[in-house]
Scaffold this motif. Structure first.
Motif, PDB file in Angstrom:
ATOM      1  N   UNK A   4      49.413  56.326 -66.806  1.00 19.71           N
ATOM      2  CA  UNK A   4      48.406  55.730 -65.929  1.00 19.71           C
ATOM      3  C   UNK A   4      48.833  55.820 -64.465  1.00 19.71           C
ATOM      4  N   UNK A   5      50.122  55.670 -64.223  1.00 20.88           N
ATOM      5  CA  UNK A   5      50.627  55.791 -62.859  1.00 20.88           C
ATOM      6  C   UNK A   5      50.436  57.190 -62.305  1.00 20.88           C
ATOM      7  N   UNK A   6      50.642  58.194 -63.142  1.00 22.33           N
ATOM      8  CA  UNK A   6      50.421  59.583 -62.739  1.00 22.33           C
ATOM      9  C   UNK A   6      48.961  59.796 -62.337  1.00 22.33           C
ATOM     10  N   UNK A   7      48.036  59.267 -63.156  1.00 22.75           N
ATOM     11  CA  UNK A   7      46.609  59.419 -62.870  1.00 22.75           C
ATOM     12  C   UNK A   7      46.237  58.663 -61.597  1.00 22.75           C
ATOM     13  N   UNK A   8      46.766  57.457 -61.424  1.00 22.49           N
ATOM     14  CA  UNK A   8      46.451  56.683 -60.213  1.00 22.49           C
ATOM     15  C   UNK A   8      46.959  57.388 -58.960  1.00 22.49           C
ATOM     16  N   UNK A   9      48.108  58.040 -59.057  1.00 18.00           N
ATOM     17  CA  UNK A   9      48.625  58.823 -57.918  1.00 18.00           C
ATOM     18  C   UNK A   9      47.670  59.955 -57.570  1.00 18.00           C
ATOM     19  N   UNK A  10      47.134  60.614 -58.619  1.00 20.25           N
ATOM     20  CA  UNK A  10      46.181  61.697 -58.399  1.00 20.25           C
ATOM     21  C   UNK A  10      44.901  61.166 -57.741  1.00 20.25           C
ATOM     22  N   UNK A  11      44.433  60.005 -58.216  1.00 18.68           N
ATOM     23  CA  UNK A  11      43.224  59.404 -57.647  1.00 18.68           C
ATOM     24  C   UNK A  11      43.453  59.043 -56.175  1.00 18.68           C
ATOM     25  N   UNK A  12      44.612  58.470 -55.880  1.00 24.93           N
ATOM     26  CA  UNK A  12      44.938  58.113 -54.496  1.00 24.93           C
ATOM     27  C   UNK A  12      44.931  59.343 -53.595  1.00 24.93           C
ATOM     28  N   UNK A  13      45.531  60.426 -54.083  1.00 26.30           N
ATOM     29  CA  UNK A  13      45.564  61.664 -53.301  1.00 26.30           C
ATOM     30  C   UNK A  13      44.163  62.230 -53.106  1.00 26.30           C
ATOM     31  N   UNK A  14      43.332  62.141 -54.153  1.00 25.84           N
ATOM     32  CA  UNK A  14      41.948  62.625 -54.046  1.00 25.84           C
ATOM     33  C   UNK A  14      41.162  61.815 -53.023  1.00 25.84           C
ATOM     34  N   UNK A  15      41.373  60.515 -53.002  1.00 25.13           N
ATOM     35  CA  UNK A  15      40.649  59.670 -52.037  1.00 25.13           C
ATOM     36  C   UNK A  15      40.965  60.086 -50.598  1.00 25.13           C
ATOM     37  N   UNK A  16      42.201  60.468 -50.367  1.00 22.77           N
ATOM     38  CA  UNK A  16      42.622  60.828 -49.006  1.00 22.77           C
ATOM     39  C   UNK A  16      42.012  62.145 -48.540  1.00 22.77           C
ATOM     40  N   UNK A  17      41.652  63.028 -49.472  1.00 23.68           N
ATOM     41  CA  UNK A  17      41.121  64.353 -49.109  1.00 23.68           C
ATOM     42  C   UNK A  17      39.694  64.556 -49.599  1.00 23.68           C
ATOM     43  N   UNK A  18      39.026  63.459 -49.967  1.00 22.96           N
ATOM     44  CA  UNK A  18      37.704  63.524 -50.596  1.00 22.96           C
ATOM     45  C   UNK A  18      36.631  63.989 -49.617  1.00 22.96           C
ATOM     46  N   UNK A  19      35.828  64.973 -50.042  1.00 24.27           N
ATOM     47  CA  UNK A  19      34.692  65.468 -49.277  1.00 24.27           C
ATOM     48  C   UNK A  19      33.453  65.291 -50.143  1.00 24.27           C
ATOM     49  N   UNK A  20      32.574  64.371 -49.753  1.00 25.27           N
ATOM     50  CA  UNK A  20      31.396  64.063 -50.578  1.00 25.27           C
ATOM     51  C   UNK A  20      30.485  65.262 -50.776  1.00 25.27           C
ATOM     52  N   UNK A  21      30.543  66.232 -49.858  1.00 22.51           N
ATOM     53  CA  UNK A  21      29.672  67.404 -49.965  1.00 22.51           C
ATOM     54  C   UNK A  21      30.238  68.475 -50.906  1.00 22.51           C
ATOM     55  N   UNK A  22      31.544  68.392 -51.177  1.00 22.77           N
ATOM     56  CA  UNK A  22      32.183  69.436 -51.993  1.00 22.77           C
ATOM     57  C   UNK A  22      33.142  68.831 -53.022  1.00 22.77           C
ATOM     58  N   UNK A  23      32.597  68.190 -54.070  1.00 23.99           N
ATOM     59  CA  UNK A  23      33.481  67.659 -55.117  1.00 23.99           C
ATOM     60  C   UNK A  23      34.235  68.796 -55.802  1.00 23.99           C
ATOM     61  N   UNK A  24      35.551  68.631 -55.925  1.00 28.37           N
ATOM     62  CA  UNK A  24      36.397  69.703 -56.438  1.00 28.37           C
ATOM     63  C   UNK A  24      36.632  69.641 -57.940  1.00 28.37           C
ATOM     64  N   UNK A  25      36.525  68.438 -58.525  1.00 28.29           N
ATOM     65  CA  UNK A  25      36.907  68.256 -59.921  1.00 28.29           C
ATOM     66  C   UNK A  25      36.324  66.950 -60.446  1.00 28.29           C
ATOM     67  N   UNK A  26      36.724  66.583 -61.655  1.00 26.63           N
ATOM     68  CA  UNK A  26      36.185  65.388 -62.307  1.00 26.63           C
ATOM     69  C   UNK A  26      36.459  64.126 -61.487  1.00 26.63           C
ATOM     70  N   UNK A  27      37.656  63.988 -60.943  1.00 29.03           N
ATOM     71  CA  UNK A  27      37.989  62.785 -60.171  1.00 29.03           C
ATOM     72  C   UNK A  27      37.084  62.664 -58.943  1.00 29.03           C
ATOM     73  N   UNK A  28      36.895  63.770 -58.230  1.00 25.70           N
ATOM     74  CA  UNK A  28      35.983  63.737 -57.078  1.00 25.70           C
ATOM     75  C   UNK A  28      34.573  63.348 -57.508  1.00 25.70           C
ATOM     76  N   UNK A  29      34.120  63.929 -58.604  1.00 25.13           N
ATOM     77  CA  UNK A  29      32.769  63.624 -59.095  1.00 25.13           C
ATOM     78  C   UNK A  29      32.650  62.146 -59.456  1.00 25.13           C
ATOM     79  N   UNK A  30      33.721  61.584 -60.025  1.00 22.46           N
ATOM     80  CA  UNK A  30      33.685  60.174 -60.402  1.00 22.46           C
ATOM     81  C   UNK A  30      33.671  59.286 -59.159  1.00 22.46           C
ATOM     82  N   UNK A  31      34.464  59.632 -58.170  1.00 18.80           N
ATOM     83  CA  UNK A  31      34.468  58.860 -56.914  1.00 18.80           C
ATOM     84  C   UNK A  31      33.069  58.878 -56.279  1.00 18.80           C
TER      85      UNK A  31
END
Length: 504
Positions: A249-276
């Motif tokens: 779970x910690x590994x996944x949360x780290x990935x989510x944190x990193x995705x939040x920092x580089x998130x572009x609402x116009x260009x979701x890159x993967x499942x995590x971006x789509x979920x955000x």
């Protein structure tokens, strides 16, 4: 006089305790006798612990024995009955025709401990599960599920896997890590937007603990936790399960944190971006189930389901192919006749490779990695073949019996691709092949798994000859029963193939 009274008082306490224990045991025996009269037949349960000792002492034998009780059988996990569906007909009747009553999930203490009820796979049948599953399917399709783009990812990863195996050419090695890493990289590319190198130590450790947890959850440790879940408050081997889960779970949360920092609402890159993005869209809706807890557990569910199941199937597949070298050679010759040595396989080649296609399915049948499928639970009081089944009763499918029933298979007890070939040598899938289950809770990654299994296995057979190292032997084929059925650890040797070596 006082000391005599003390001895008498002590004797009275001991006698009361013994009599109380005898009464409890007799009461439990009577309760078992009464309960068994209401449920389908099955092995005789022990007081308080049910049939768990049978499972712990001989898991493979226990799995094979249930069909002797008829189309339905009952085992007891402690005092809780679990009904086993032993035939294809009754499985479809329950999970398809009466799907609304049989599509729940039970509350399993060890799973609840790790997930808090979030996610998809073990979530309760209801609004949250529907929202999360629908979103997951839609998003997986958007990122390639069932499309050529996903096929290309699998082909590329197959190339990396072959190269990694060829590095050890002529040397004995355990293929578990490279296979698990290759398979995991496919779902990682969809969920995290990236793949991981085979020498990435953190990811290697993650795969190790993932496999370890699957083993522990189905072991005696997991069974005992189900009986007395309050042991979670005390030290013991069960704590390793939670530590491993927390690391994942910690590994996944780290990935989510990193995705939040580089998130572009116009260009979701993967499942995590789509979920955000979905969380942002639905934040004003009162009935929304899109939140941090469900996001992390949904990612974990996809990661787990997209890694260990397919990797374990391929590991079993190598055993069957090394034990049946004539089948391995026939597949290789068919592949080379159609593709040569240079063109990689695609899903469009399945019709041109009927024997290889049949071999891939036969590997799944004989590997039987989920002997009882994934546990269901009744969502309401219901009836099945005259038995009253209360709400919350656990239901499992005896795939071991269905996959070895002589009514459905030409060679039920041997590894034989002819089980999936018709009289003209064309591939066909018997109705009894339900490795991905049936009904509303059928595996949502079925398309992904089929793509991976066909392309990985076909690519490996095209490029590599697999054999046992000198003086080694086939492992015990009963395997290790955990959350899945795993092969015992084994080693292989690889020989690269090309036109020149095959002529020699």
């Amino acid at each position: 006089m006082g000391s005599v009274l003390k001895i008498l008082d002590l004797n009275s306490v001991v006698l009361a305790l013994v009599l109380g224990l005898i009464f409890l045991v007799l009461f439990e025996i009577m309760r078992i006798h009464f309960s068994r009269g209401k449920t389908p037949p099955g092995p005789r349960p022990f007081p308080f612990v049910g049939t768990i000792p049978h499972v712990i002492m001989d898991p493979a034998g226990c799995v094979r024995s249930f069909h002797q009780y008829g189309e339905m059988a009952t085992m007891f996990l402690g005092r809780q009955p679990m009904i086993m569906l032993n035939t294809l007909q009754i499985t479809k009747e329950a999970l398809v025709q009466e799907a609304s009553a049989f599509s729940g999930r039970p509350t399993i203490p060890i799973i609840e401990w790790m997930t808090n009820g979030f996610g998809i796979i073990m979530a309760t049948f209801g609004h949250s599960w529907r929202q999360q599953r629908r979103f997951a399917l839609h998003t997986l399709r958007n990122f390639g599920l069932g499309k050529k783009s996903l096929e290309e990812r699998v082909l590329e990863e197959g190339h990396f896997l072959i190269a990694e195996m060829i590095k050890a050419e002529g040397k004995a090695f355990d293929p578990q890590h490279v296979i698990q890493n290759a398979v995991s990289n496919i779902i990682c590319s969809i969920v995290f937007g990236d793949r991981f190198e085979y020498n990435n130590k953190r990811f290697a450790n993650l795969l190790k603990i993932l496999n370890e947890n699957f083993m522990l959850m189905g072991s005696a440790v997991g069974q005992i936790f189900g009986l007395i879940p309050f042991i979670k408050h005390f030290p013991g081997p069960h704590q390793k399960i939670l530590r491993n889960a927390d690391e994942l779970l910690g590994f996944v949360r780290d990935e989510v944190k990193e995705h939040r920092q580089t998130f572009d609402t116009e260009n979701p890159r993967d499942f995590i971006d789509a979920y955000l993005l979905e969380m942002e869209k639905q934040k004003s809706r009162e009935d929304s189930t899109f939140h941090e807890g469900n996001m992390v557990m949904s990612v974990v569910d996809l990661f787990l389901a997209g890694t260990d199941t397919t990797a374990t199937t391929i590991r079993w597949g190598l055993i069957f192919l090394m034990e049946n070298p004539e089948i391995q050679e026939r597949c290789h010759k068919e592949i080379v006749q159609v593709l040569g040595y240079d063109r990689l396989p695609s899903m469009d080649d399945r019709d041109k490779l009927p024997y290889t296609h049949a071999t891939v399915y036969e590997i799944q049948r004989c590997a039987n990695i989920a002997p009882f499928g994934v546990v269901h639970a009744t969502t309401q009081p219901t009836k099945l073949r005259g038995y009253d089944i209360p709400k919350g009763t656990m239901i499992m499918t005896n795939l071991t019996r269905i996959f070895s029933d002589e009514k459905h298979w030409k060679s039920p007890d041997t590894f034989n691709p002819e089980n999936f070939l018709d009289e003209n040598g064309y591939f066909y899938k018997p109705e009894a092949f339900i490795a991905f289950s049936v009904g509303p809770r059928a595996c949502l990654g079925e398309t992904l798994a089929k793509t991976e299994l066909f392309i990985f296995i076909t690519s490996l057979l095209q490029q590599i000859k697999f054999s046992w190292p000198p003086n080694s032997q086939c492992p015990d084929m009963d395997g290790i029963i955990g959350a899945l059925r795993y092969p015992h650890p084994y080693k292989i040797t690889c020989s690269g193939r090309d036109a020149k070596t095959d002529r020699q």
